[in-house]
Scaffold this motif. Structure first.
Motif, PDB file in Angstrom:
ATOM      1  N   VAL A 125       0.868  -1.151  -0.018  1.00 59.37           N
ATOM      2  CA  VAL A 125       0.167   0.074  -0.037  1.00 59.37           C
ATOM      3  C   VAL A 125       0.837   1.260   0.052  1.00 59.37           C
ATOM      4  N   ASP A 126       2.134   0.953   0.248  1.00 60.65           N
ATOM      5  CA  ASP A 126       3.118   2.002   0.229  1.00 60.65           C
ATOM      6  C   ASP A 126       3.975   2.371  -1.047  1.00 60.65           C
ATOM      7  N   GLY A 127       3.463   1.383  -2.040  1.00 60.75           N
ATOM      8  CA  GLY A 127       3.882   1.512  -3.261  1.00 60.75           C
ATOM      9  C   GLY A 127       5.307   0.738  -3.462  1.00 60.75           C
ATOM     10  N   LYS A 128       5.761   0.016  -2.338  1.00 63.13           N
ATOM     11  CA  LYS A 128       7.193  -0.661  -2.554  1.00 63.13           C
ATOM     12  C   LYS A 128       7.053  -1.762  -3.267  1.00 63.13           C
ATOM     13  N   PRO A 129       7.680  -2.268  -4.155  1.00 65.83           N
ATOM     14  CA  PRO A 129       7.634  -3.420  -5.116  1.00 65.83           C
ATOM     15  C   PRO A 129       7.787  -4.736  -4.096  1.00 65.83           C
ATOM     16  N   LEU A 130       7.272  -5.675  -4.565  1.00 67.71           N
ATOM     17  CA  LEU A 130       7.152  -6.974  -3.689  1.00 67.71           C
ATOM     18  C   LEU A 130       7.690  -8.106  -4.633  1.00 67.71           C
ATOM     19  N   SER A 131       8.578  -8.638  -4.092  1.00 73.47           N
ATOM     20  CA  SER A 131       9.209  -9.632  -5.166  1.00 73.47           C
ATOM     21  C   SER A 131       8.881 -11.041  -4.450  1.00 73.47           C
ATOM     22  N   GLY A 132       9.167 -12.379  -5.435  1.00 76.03           N
ATOM     23  CA  GLY A 132       9.044 -13.604  -4.959  1.00 76.03           C
ATOM     24  C   GLY A 132       7.408 -13.928  -4.621  1.00 76.03           C
ATOM     25  N   LEU A 133       6.461 -13.499  -5.186  1.00 73.91           N
ATOM     26  CA  LEU A 133       5.036 -13.682  -5.075  1.00 73.91           C
ATOM     27  C   LEU A 133       4.589 -14.253  -6.450  1.00 73.91           C
ATOM     28  N   ARG A 134       3.627 -15.059  -6.147  1.00 74.68           N
ATOM     29  CA  ARG A 134       3.202 -15.912  -7.427  1.00 74.68           C
ATOM     30  C   ARG A 134       1.773 -15.814  -7.472  1.00 74.68           C
ATOM     31  N   PHE A 135       1.100 -15.499  -8.379  1.00 71.33           N
ATOM     32  CA  PHE A 135      -0.507 -15.359  -8.520  1.00 71.33           C
ATOM     33  C   PHE A 135      -0.889 -16.396  -9.434  1.00 71.33           C
ATOM     34  N   MET A 136      -2.362 -16.849  -9.229  1.00 72.29           N
ATOM     35  CA  MET A 136      -3.086 -17.890 -10.255  1.00 72.29           C
ATOM     36  C   MET A 136      -4.318 -17.364 -10.479  1.00 72.29           C
ATOM     37  N   ALA A 179      11.241  -5.960  -9.172  1.00 71.07           N
ATOM     38  CA  ALA A 179      10.542  -4.713  -9.442  1.00 71.07           C
ATOM     39  C   ALA A 179       9.010  -5.193  -9.202  1.00 71.07           C
ATOM     40  N   GLY A 180       8.744  -6.287  -8.947  1.00 70.79           N
ATOM     41  CA  GLY A 180       7.506  -6.746  -8.465  1.00 70.79           C
ATOM     42  C   GLY A 180       6.752  -7.180  -9.606  1.00 70.79           C
ATOM     43  N   ALA A 181       7.460  -7.319 -10.845  1.00 70.02           N
ATOM     44  CA  ALA A 181       6.757  -7.715 -12.039  1.00 70.02           C
ATOM     45  C   ALA A 181       6.678  -9.291 -12.466  1.00 70.02           C
ATOM     46  N   VAL A 191      -1.328  -4.719  -9.151  1.00 76.05           N
ATOM     47  CA  VAL A 191      -1.792  -5.650  -7.693  1.00 76.05           C
ATOM     48  C   VAL A 191      -1.139  -5.107  -6.459  1.00 76.05           C
ATOM     49  N   VAL A 192      -2.328  -4.696  -5.766  1.00 76.34           N
ATOM     50  CA  VAL A 192      -1.969  -4.317  -4.407  1.00 76.34           C
ATOM     51  C   VAL A 192      -1.919  -4.988  -3.262  1.00 76.34           C
ATOM     52  N   LEU A 193      -0.851  -5.410  -2.448  1.00 75.45           N
ATOM     53  CA  LEU A 193      -1.086  -6.387  -1.513  1.00 75.45           C
ATOM     54  C   LEU A 193      -0.987  -5.501   0.099  1.00 75.45           C
ATOM     55  N   MET A 194      -1.513  -6.170   1.067  1.00 80.88           N
ATOM     56  CA  MET A 194      -1.210  -5.735   2.238  1.00 80.88           C
ATOM     57  C   MET A 194      -0.878  -6.852   3.272  1.00 80.88           C
ATOM     58  N   HIS A 209      -3.279   3.976   7.086  1.00 77.69           N
ATOM     59  CA  HIS A 209      -2.411   2.767   6.977  1.00 77.69           C
ATOM     60  C   HIS A 209      -2.392   2.688   5.342  1.00 77.69           C
ATOM     61  N   GLY A 210      -2.659   3.631   4.647  1.00 83.91           N
ATOM     62  CA  GLY A 210      -2.594   3.548   3.066  1.00 83.91           C
ATOM     63  C   GLY A 210      -3.695   3.277   2.171  1.00 83.91           C
TER      64      GLY A 210
END
Length: 686
Positions: free
Chosen positions: A33-44, A56-58, A104-107, A149-150
């Motif tokens: 929510v603060d705009g920080k890229p998140l690495s190592g995540l997988r989506f389905m 870069a979160g891509a 995609v925004v995560l919290m 909290h964003g």
């Protein structure tokens, strides 16, 4: 057997064809929510998983070929130890064209639970003078907390159900709590507690809060005590327990618990942290509810100082504290100190929240009531009408806050003698509050008491009495037999009983009211002066003048000290004392008092007000007693004219009208008027 083999081959062939079908790829970019890229995540999506997001979160996600640009799809997060604490703020994404990426925004779940805890504890910011924490209050507080909290309000709408999309009953229960679905939340949280899910102490805290929201205060106390056995240094739970005990009128235990919460936060965060300001406010509310104003004031002043220093002088929390200190000043008759605080709170909230925000309506309402109490009804009325219009727009026409605003406006109009306008507002307020809060709520008692006072003023005493008795019963049940609000109900019922010549019962109620107020507010409080004046009046009417006089003099001394020499309450006391001295034949002492009462009310009340008629009639009686009949006649005639005007405006005879009419007849007879002349004079007035 062959048939089964053929079917199996056909299935394998179909599967191969599906795998061979062409698919599209969409680009996803994940951040918090603060705009920080998140690495190592997988989506389905539809059992197809993306590759892990890069630094870069891509990442890319395959889609069926038939998906259109702009089509909305629901993705999910692939479970792994890396993502256990994350959830999608909004699982719905639009399919972009090949050159664009979907954001995609995560919290973190732990952060969202903190949002929930802050929303649960938002009552610590509540303003004095507001009787209920409504569903709209809860929603508004949640939106404001989520923003810190964003999360935007729109994101919050999707985040709550997404947070609930889990196997854990605790998080499902928290989500239901945040949606205001309290019975559902209670069931889920109870299951989480019974099964001792991970961090089930947190579930206990939410379970207690859920019970509190459903007014199950006894259950909330039991649940929160269980939680505190396991986590006794949790200030939030201690504070919530204190609020629950307060609702049960367990004052001493509520105070101890809230003191504990304050001590914990002072030790954890230091003496100047905003959390400490919240605890100070909670403790001040307990002192305010138990009429311990001297103890509440320094707490509120310290809370203001903390919030101004840590959050800035124009923060919304500062406005809440200013409002609360102003209410305390009103209750201790320091009206000059209260007004600038309320005006500053309005400026802060209009700047931060906008001119039509419900918090602004609350401040306007409170300022209007203060202006009413300082005898500035013309300034008060537009503020109260604006507050009413704002709350009707914000909450709808049948909301408890609207009932409160209607009641306050009606009470103002009642004091301005605009009785025909007053009654429909009062009846609408009662209907709203009974429907929403139930027939035995303290707010209902306040409103039916005010309606009964109107009925008494318009001489409908048989209608007024059962309402007054009902208001008294509700208030005694709600606050206990020795609360200052009980004294108000006793006083009003006693005055009605006096007017219906039930003097023994009236005296007993007035003496009980006086005892309550002297104990709860101190011997020099204006409420005490009011009871003394009324008791002196009753003793005067039972010809116990020697008992009445010291009470009347004491009432006058209190009001002159509290309000200054030119207040309507002082005029009332002067009138009572003047009538006493007149009845005792001490005419030279009575006359200057009655003249002074009339002069005060000429400047401070409307000239068609019954108090002004009272002053005129008393002075006329003195003139008549000293054989100055030509001076007495115009005063008595004017007093009667005012009361007849009230009858024309309301359709009902004022309770004092018959007495003044009889006295006017007597005066005209003493002046030597014939029966026909007397009747002609009276008809001319009518």
């Amino acid at each position: 057997m062959k048939r089964h083999i053929l079917l199996g081959l056909a299935f394998l062939l179909l599967a191969a064809m599906l795998e061979a079908a062409p698919r599209k790829q969409i680009f996803l970019v994940a951040h918090d929510v603060d705009g920080k890229p998140l690495s190592g995540l997988r989506f389905m999506y539809e059992l197809v998983k993306s590759r892990p997001t890069n630094r870069a979160g891509a990442t890319e996600l395959d889609l069926p070929a038939d998906h259109r640009l702009g089509q909305q799809i629901k993705i999910s997060l692939v479970d792994s130890p890396r993502v256990e604490d994350w959830f999608l703020v909004d699982p719905m994404v639009n399919v972009p064209d090949g050159s664009d990426a979907a954001t995609v925004v995560l919290m973190r779940r732990s952060v969202f639970r903190q949002v929930g805890i802050e929303a649960r504890n938002a009552r610590a910011h509540k303003a004095l003078g507001e009787d209920e924490w409504t569903e709209e209050d809860r929603k508004r507080a949640l939106i404001e907390i989520a923003a810190r909290h964003g999360l935007t309000a729109k994101q919050l709408e999707t985040a709550i159900p997404s947070f609930a999309d889990t196997q854990g009953r605790k998080d499902k229960g928290i989500a239901a709590y945040l949606l205001g679905e309290y019975p559902k939340a209670e069931g889920l949280l109870r299951e989480a507690v019974d099964n001792q899910e991970k961090n089930f102490i947190e579930a206990l805290g939410y379970l207690g809060a859920t019970q509190y929201e459903q007014a199950k205060y006894g259950g909330a106390v039991e649940t929160l005590r269980k939680a505190l056995i396991l986590r006794e240094d949790d200030a939030d739970l201690q504070d919530l327990l204190g609020q629950s005990l307060l609702e049960l009128a367990e004052w001493s235990e509520a105070e101890k618990t809230t003191h504990r919460a304050l001590a914990i936060d002072e030790k954890s965060f230091g003496p100047d942290h905003p959390n400490v300001a919240d605890r100070l406010n909670s403790l001040a509310v307990i002192f305010w509810a138990t009429d311990r104003f001297d103890e509440a004031e320094p707490l509120l002043r310290r809370a203001i100082s903390i919030d101004e220093k840590s959050l800035g002088p124009d923060h919304s929390n500062v406005a809440v504290r200013l409002n609360n200190l102003a209410i305390l000043f009103q209750d201790t008759d320091r009206l000059d100190e209260a007004e600038p605080l309320l005006r500053r709170a309005i400026v802060i909230n209009e700047k931060n929240l906008g001119p039509d925000h419900p918090e602004v309506a609350t401040n306007l309402n409170n300022l209007g009531l203060l202006l009413r109490d300082t005898n500035r009804p013309a300034e008060a009325e537009p503020l109260l009408r604006r507050a009413l219009a704002m709350d009707e727009k914000s909450f709808g026409p049948d909301h408890p806050k609207v009932g409160n605003r209607l009641n306050n406006l009606a009470y103002l109009l009642y004091g301005m003698n605009r009785l025909a306008e007053t009654e429909p507002l009062m009846r609408r307020a009662v209907a709203i509050t009974e429907k929403i809060s139930g027939p035995d709520h303290p707010d209902v008692a306040t409103q039916i008491n005010n309606l009964a006072m109107l009925l008494k003023t318009t001489n409908r005493l048989t209608e007024a009495e059962p309402l007054m008795r009902r208001a008294l019963a509700i208030t005694e049940t709600s606050y206990g037999p020795d609360h200052s609000k009980v004294a108000i109900r006793l006083n009003n019922l006693a005055i009605l009983l006096k007017d219906t010549n039930r003097l023994i019962e009236a005296e007993r109620l007035l003496r009980r009211a006086l005892t309550i107020d002297e104990k709860s507010s101190g011997p020099d409080h204006p409420d005490v002066a009011n009871r003394l004046n009324n008791l002196a009046r009753l003793l005067y009417e039972t010809n116990r003048l020697d008992e009445a006089e010291p009470l009347g003099r004491r009432a006058l001394a209190i009001d002159e000290k509290s309000f200054g020499p030119d207040h309507p309450n002082v005029a009332r006391d002067l009138n009572t004392l003047g009538d006493l001295l007149l009845a005792a034949g001490r005419l030279d002492e009575a006359e200057p008092l009655l003249h002074r009462a009339l002069e005060i009310d000429e400047k401070s009340v409307e000239l068609d007000h019954p108090d002004f008629a009272r002053d005129l009639n008393s002075l006329a009686s003195l003139y008549q007693a000293t054989h100055r009949l030509t001076e007495a006649e115009p005063l008595r005639r004017r007093a009667l004219t005012i009361l007849l005007e009230i009858e024309r405006g309301s359709g009902y005879e004022h309770p004092k009208q018959a007495k003044v009419l009889a006295e006017y007849r007597s005066l005209l007879e003493e002046m030597g008027k014939s029966t026909s002349e007397i009747e002609a004079a009276i008809q001319a007035l009518k």
